[in-house]
Each structure stands twice: as C-alpha cells, then as structure tokens.
Scaffold this active site. Structure first.
Site, PDB file in Angstrom:
ATOM      1  N   ARG A  21      42.699  46.247  49.612  1.00  0.00           N
ATOM      2  CA  ARG A  21      41.246  46.404  49.429  1.00  0.00           C
ATOM      3  C   ARG A  21      40.591  47.064  50.644  1.00  0.00           C
ATOM      4  O   ARG A  21      39.711  47.912  50.491  1.00  0.00           O
ATOM      5  CB  ARG A  21      40.590  45.053  49.135  1.00  0.00           C
ATOM      6  CG  ARG A  21      41.022  44.478  47.788  1.00  0.00           C
ATOM      7  CD  ARG A  21      40.478  43.085  47.569  1.00  0.00           C
ATOM      8  NE  ARG A  21      40.949  42.212  48.644  1.00  0.00           N
ATOM      9  CZ  ARG A  21      40.362  41.071  48.997  1.00  0.00           C
ATOM     10  NH1 ARG A  21      39.279  40.654  48.380  1.00  0.00           N
ATOM     11  NH2 ARG A  21      40.860  40.332  49.958  1.00  0.00           N
ATOM     12  N   ASN A  39      40.496  41.692  43.924  1.00  0.00           N
ATOM     13  CA  ASN A  39      41.779  41.037  43.649  1.00  0.00           C
ATOM     14  C   ASN A  39      41.626  40.197  42.398  1.00  0.00           C
ATOM     15  O   ASN A  39      40.869  39.221  42.392  1.00  0.00           O
ATOM     16  CB  ASN A  39      42.192  40.128  44.805  1.00  0.00           C
ATOM     17  CG  ASN A  39      42.894  40.861  45.915  1.00  0.00           C
ATOM     18  OD1 ASN A  39      43.243  42.024  45.795  1.00  0.00           O
ATOM     19  ND2 ASN A  39      43.100  40.171  47.020  1.00  0.00           N
TER      20      ASN A  39
END
Length: 91
Positions: A21, A39
């Site tokens: 990320r 996520n």
C-alpha cells in the site's frame, strides 16, 4: 493525449505485509494518479486508481518489480471516474 480512466483492481499473491500500500501510494503520486488502496479481509489488495492508462500500467509494473511484493493475479475492471478526487490514499 490519452483520456483519464478509472479501474478497480484486485491483486492477489504476497501483497499484504510487504509495503504494497505504501509503495502504491508513493508510486501513484509520482505518476499523478488518484484513488485509494485497501487490504481486504481475504488477503488480497483492492485498489481504485484513476489517471492515464499508460501511467496506471507503469505503476503496476513498478509494484510487480518490487523485491518484497509478489503479484500472482490481477483482476481489473473499468469503473466510472471520480471527478473531484485529488490524491491517492491508503484506506
């Protein structure tokens, strides 16, 4: 000049716990892309990304070349643009 598109992309593989990320956020900003990354509960990473298609492709190549990330599968679909979005963030 290529038009902006928005894609919803799901990545599977070794994509959680490896800086995916943060790498996505940094790379998206570098390429002038907007959207978000998340996520998901099933171990995949879900992303909505908006910008020029060539820049999105380069971003995915950058993620795939990271030594900690291993992308096994990518599912993409084109979705409507978010007209007022100005950044890329982690959800």
């Amino acid at each position: 000049m290529s038009e902006k598109i928005r894609q919803q992309i799901r990545f599977t593989g070794r994509v959680q716990g490896v800086g995916f990320r943060y790498t996505a956020q940094y790379t998206a900003s570098a390429f002038g892309l907007t959207g978000w990354v998340y996520n998901d509960y099933d171990g995949s990473v879900l992303m909505e990304i908006q910008g020029k298609e060539a820049s999105i492709k380069k971003m995915i190549e950058r993620l795939d070349s990271d030594r900690f990330i291993r992308i096994d599968n990518i599912e993409k679909k084109v979705i409507p643009l978010e007209e007022h979005e100005v950044s890329f963030y982690i959800r």
